[in-house]
Design a protein around this motif. Structure first.
Motif, short mmCIF file in Angstrom:
data_model
loop_
_atom_site.label_atom_id
_atom_site.label_comp_id
_atom_site.label_asym_id
_atom_site.label_seq_id
_atom_site.Cartn_x
_atom_site.Cartn_y
_atom_site.Cartn_z
N SER A 182 0.82 -1.21 0.00
CA SER A 182 0.00 0.00 0.00
C SER A 182 0.86 1.27 0.00
CB SER A 182 -0.94 0.03 1.20
OG SER A 182 -0.26 0.46 2.34
N PRO A 183 0.36 2.32 -0.63
CA PRO A 183 1.08 3.59 -0.60
C PRO A 183 1.14 4.21 0.80
CG PRO A 183 -1.00 3.81 -1.80
CD PRO A 183 -0.84 2.37 -1.46
N HIS A 184 0.21 3.83 1.68
CA HIS A 184 0.20 4.34 3.06
C HIS A 184 1.44 3.90 3.83
CE1 HIS A 184 -3.87 5.64 2.45
NE2 HIS A 184 -4.28 4.40 2.20
N SER A 185 2.04 2.77 3.43
CA SER A 185 3.20 2.22 4.13
C SER A 185 4.52 2.50 3.42
CB SER A 185 3.03 0.70 4.29
OG SER A 185 1.95 0.40 5.13
N ALA A 186 4.51 3.29 2.36
CA ALA A 186 5.73 3.52 1.57
C ALA A 186 6.88 4.08 2.41
CB ALA A 186 5.43 4.44 0.39
N GLY A 187 6.60 5.05 3.27
CA GLY A 187 7.65 5.62 4.12
C GLY A 187 8.20 4.63 5.11
N VAL A 188 7.35 3.75 5.62
CA VAL A 188 7.79 2.73 6.57
C VAL A 188 8.70 1.73 5.85
CG1 VAL A 188 7.07 0.96 8.21
CG2 VAL A 188 5.69 3.03 7.92
N ARG A 189 8.30 1.33 4.65
CA ARG A 189 9.15 0.40 3.88
C ARG A 189 10.51 1.03 3.58
NH1 ARG A 189 4.18 -0.37 1.21
NH2 ARG A 189 4.88 0.87 -0.57
N GLU A 190 10.52 2.31 3.22
CA GLU A 190 11.78 3.01 2.96
C GLU A 190 12.63 3.09 4.23
OE1 GLU A 190 13.41 7.41 1.59
OE2 GLU A 190 11.28 6.97 1.44
#
Length: 89
Positions: free
Chosen positions: A20-28
């Protein structure tokens, strides 16, 4: 990035969605910082939990089982670091 974990803080859990795009910062954040944080805190439990479709969240467990959490929805990797540092204080 340098973060010393321990003291009253006993465990960190990070929940996120793999796509999900909501978790993009967490994945980064995880891809750029997890290895360094773990090298600095080799015995400290940091749990990464992936589940499809959930909103990202960080959980901190303290002495005597007390827990706090904060949402990480739509945050950048640097915002995730700031959130993590709030739990360390």
């Amino acid at each position: 990035m340098s973060v010393r974990l321990g003291g009253a803080l006993k465990e960190l859990r990070i929940h996120l969605c793999q796509t999900s795009p909501h978790s993009a910062g967490v994945r980064e954040f995880i891809s750029k910082n997890y290895v360094n944080i773990k090298k600095e805190n080799p015995t400290f439990p940091i749990l990464i939990r992936e589940c499809n479709g959930i909103q990202p969240r960080i959980w901190a467990r303290y002495e005597k089982g007390a827990e706090r959490s904060a949402p990480l929805t739509n945050l950048s990797a640097s915002d995730v670091i700031a959130a993590l540092k709030q739990f360390v204080k």
